[in-house]
Design an enzyme around this catalytic site. Sequence first.
Site, mmCIF file in Angstrom:
data_model
loop_
_atom_site.group_PDB
_atom_site.id
_atom_site.type_symbol
_atom_site.label_atom_id
_atom_site.label_comp_id
_atom_site.label_asym_id
_atom_site.label_seq_id
_atom_site.Cartn_x
_atom_site.Cartn_y
_atom_site.Cartn_z
ATOM 1 N N CYS A 59 0.916 -1.293 -0.092
ATOM 2 C CA CYS A 59 -0.096 0.032 0.514
ATOM 3 C C CYS A 59 0.500 1.563 -0.019
ATOM 4 C CB CYS A 59 -1.004 0.058 1.325
ATOM 5 S SG CYS A 59 -0.307 -0.438 3.001
ATOM 6 N N HIS A 102 -1.475 0.350 7.871
ATOM 7 C CA HIS A 102 -1.954 1.008 6.302
ATOM 8 C C HIS A 102 -1.608 2.360 5.525
ATOM 9 C CE1 HIS A 102 -4.298 -0.066 2.704
ATOM 10 N NE2 HIS A 102 -5.164 0.919 2.680
#
Length: 1085
Positions: A116, A361
């Site tokens: 990510c 994330h």
Amino acid sequence: MTRPTTRNKNKRHKPEDDHENLAEILRKIYLTGEVAREDINKLYMISKPLCQGCRVNSKDNPNCFCGLVPPSNGTRKSGLWQKLSDILLALGPDPCMDVRESIDSPAGLTNLGATCYANSVLQFLYMNESFRTGIFSVEPELLKHQPVLDQLARLFAQLHSSKRAFIDSAPFIRTLELDNGVQQDGHEFLTLLLSLLERSLGHSKVSKARTVVQDLFRGSVSNVTRCSKCGQESEASSKVEDFYELELNIKGLNNLDESLKDYLSVEELCGDNQYFCESCRTRVNATRFIKLRTLPKVLNFQLKRCVFLPKTTTKKKLTSVFSFHGELDMGQRLNESSQMELVYELSAVLIHKGSAVNSGHYVANIKDERTGQWWEFDDEHVSKLGSHPFGGSCSSSTVKPTELESIAQLSSSKTNNSHSNGGHIDTTQLSSDSCFSCHPNIFSSADAYMLMYTRRNTKDSVESIIDGDINGKQLTIENDVSLPFDLHEEVKNINTSYMNFCGEYKFKKERELEIITNRRQEVRSILSEAPVPSLDDPYFWVSTDWLRTWADNISSPVLNNSSIQCSHGRVPFSSVGSMKRLSAKAWNSLLAKYHGGPTLADADYCIDCLMESARSMVRADDYRGQRTTMKEVAEAAISGKFHDGNLFYISRAWLIQWLRRKNIDFPCEAYIGPTTSITCPHGGLMPEQASGAKRVLVPENLWLFLCGNANEGKPDHPLDYSVFPLDSENCAICSVELTEAAFLEDSLRATKIKQRQNHEKLFLGKSMALSPSCKYYLLPSSWLSKWRSFITSSGKNTSLVEPESLESVIKSLICEKHSRLQERPLDLFYKGGGIFQKASQMDGLTIIMENDWKLFCKEWKGNEWRGISCEIELANEPKSGSIGGSEEQPITEACINSSNDLAIDELESIKLIVKTIPVICEDCIGERESCELMKKLSYCNEDICVFFVRGKEAPRSIIEASGACVGSDRRTSKRYRKSSNGNSVNLKVSGSTSIYQLKMMIWESFGVVKENQLLHKGPNIIEGESATLADMNIFPGDLLWVRDSEIHENRDIADELSEEKMDLQHSEEGFRGTLLTSNMSTQVI
């Protein structure tokens, strides 16, 4: 108005009524030998009415077709009536769901596991139109030799023109040789990627492409040191350093303005930190600060959210709210005034979600340069946010309105201070009007990690790039962006292949839906025609199992009625519960489409099977009646009530089991052998004293009934079993054998009684007072334990194994290498003025009297002269406070005789020594104990108990239990226990478990951080973290106790676990081993 009753709806009547009616019909058929049509209708249940609305399909009614299909809106878990969405899952995922909404809607990037961070940075670079155009302008010849540039151009081309809603990033990630399973830092990735692209683009012949990284992202600064005495700057101050982003502190700071002031603030060098001025030739006070020389077109700020905690030696993420502007004026912060307007607009925010440093994330909120709309890029998912970077509000969801107000008040209350530092711009002169008041768009976030600003009205003119050809390279213009012809054709082919795939899936989906719809209509149609209107209409029989399979599956099998067909080729009466009665129209429809068979019509009932069923039913009724009568006779026989006439012996246990059997209609194999267990191997009557040979007398009528049943249970193999009338004699051979066995048992019992009398104290386990200078003998405690068990056993336990002979036992105690004793005697102790030995069932050697030893030698084949003898000696133990090395002093005979008058402290100073002949072999014992200890410490997945002590001191019972040695046979409770002083928990550990890992388990169980844990075993504290439980002599079943020192601050265990996990994955290596850190040329030869 009364409610209609539904209590009896669909309620089935009792099957006993049907059974009685069927029994009457079958008995009539058996007696008359004729079968009437009315009987057929009742036996095959043809006359039962058609039912509707049953919850399930009825087996007792061949006219019931309920429950074969669900209601009109109902579904099932599998098969034809499954949800359509679940059925279509077999076709795989629908590619049409991944079609891009429009070319104006950005595409996402696939997350390959933990990529990510890379996806967010790549989306930021792509959404910068100038950078994207520069990548597209690279000549094809260079792309062939630069794999990173080639894959980046392909990725950007697909993001620009692909029909898919998200693009596979795997080719680009593989080219960089990144580990897609390890989370990395987004800022570090951007820095290294720009450096790699700058080197690769340096080979381009296109000027805009060659310098696109420098033109967009590179600025310059100087680190200035100025003498406060003469005002001269150091030579290093004139050195200009390039930067691609500014790293700003945010700890203790609220907004971007404060962070920039902190970055440009003046540091005073004084005291021990004075500066050596070359002009003054001495150490003087000075100032140090940073000058912004030039600013890039895209200004990146990295917010330093990762801080190091010295107390815990760990890293932690700052999650404080941080505010920043929608517009930023950097003109007054530049060292030299510029004619260019240096107003920047917020263009992207890189966000890191999560509380841990090395996990979490990444997402990116980016503004489209053409439309001014914000988009959230979360890997494959791209969401439109509108005109605000956090979706329709001035701040992120983590900020409260009151916080925004306080930020605005704080900004408006700033005052201007006049302070000049020569050519350096003092950041305190920057008024709040230039930062907050002029720009109402202020945004806040607790997770913002990087801020990207783009200079206003400085969008590069790309006409020079996109007009015509570049060195013969044809360009295609789409949406004001030049897309190279080869990339355009490649993406076009990918889109064509993708749309063809979508078309194929759509065709398969429509075809599958059509098949399912037609099959459902067919099943409902045929089942609606299945009931036979009247008894006179023709009908056909069909297997219920096949009918269920046909009604439940999308693809139906061939029609198969073999399961309801008897050996005569007809329909037996016994299959009435597993078949249905179909109308001729429904049967013909099924037969025409699915073929198969056999066809079983209304006249195909089997008379032979029906007559056999009638005979069996009558025979079963007769047998049940006879058995009821014989049960009364058997119960009387067991109770000892004899009948007149001939009597016979049968097994008592067998007859009791025969009485316990219920619901028996016919004799079975269980009735075989009423005399088997009382028949001896010689074929005679087993004496009743033998095991399992208990018998009972039964009258002749019961005997004949049981014998007949036994033969009927195995009609193919008539049994030849023994018959024992009342006058049968016991087998003579077996009687003699039983007598001899009884004699041997009596003799053994007498021997045991005699040994109990000879060794009364040893048998009872009583402690014997010992005296010094007396001769004793030693025997293994384990042998004495076996001896006690043997002489105590009786009855069924007489089969216990006898102890070994004393000669072999004594021989096993002597080591072959040194001919010494390889076991130690048990310890001695004082009690009530006497000397006694500690007791043990298995370990060590026990002292016995000389008389006991002589008797044992006679009883258990021992050599009286080869025993292990011993004497007890007393010696003064040296006091710990004595000076010099004192030796043990022997006790005189007079002292021994007056030992009863000694004080307790004097008794404790006397050491009891057991002198053995032969002497003890310390070498062999030490080697054996060392091996046993290593074996004991090599445990795996065993329990230890940890007690959490609340307060400053642990209870004495806990300390004593923790310090006690734990045997291998100790049982530990696996329950979580609580008490007023604390609570305990059992943990699964191994000998190789480290103290650090144990402390992490304790942290997770009790919430005490590992730095605060004072871990103890007994009174001793366990220090260090690298040692294993085996190193610390911690065994399975041990009790440890822990106390909280409360020195260090509490924190979330997730941070520590994340650090530990990343350490195991060598996260400290970062991007080492990838192309991002390679010093070699990226050119492929």
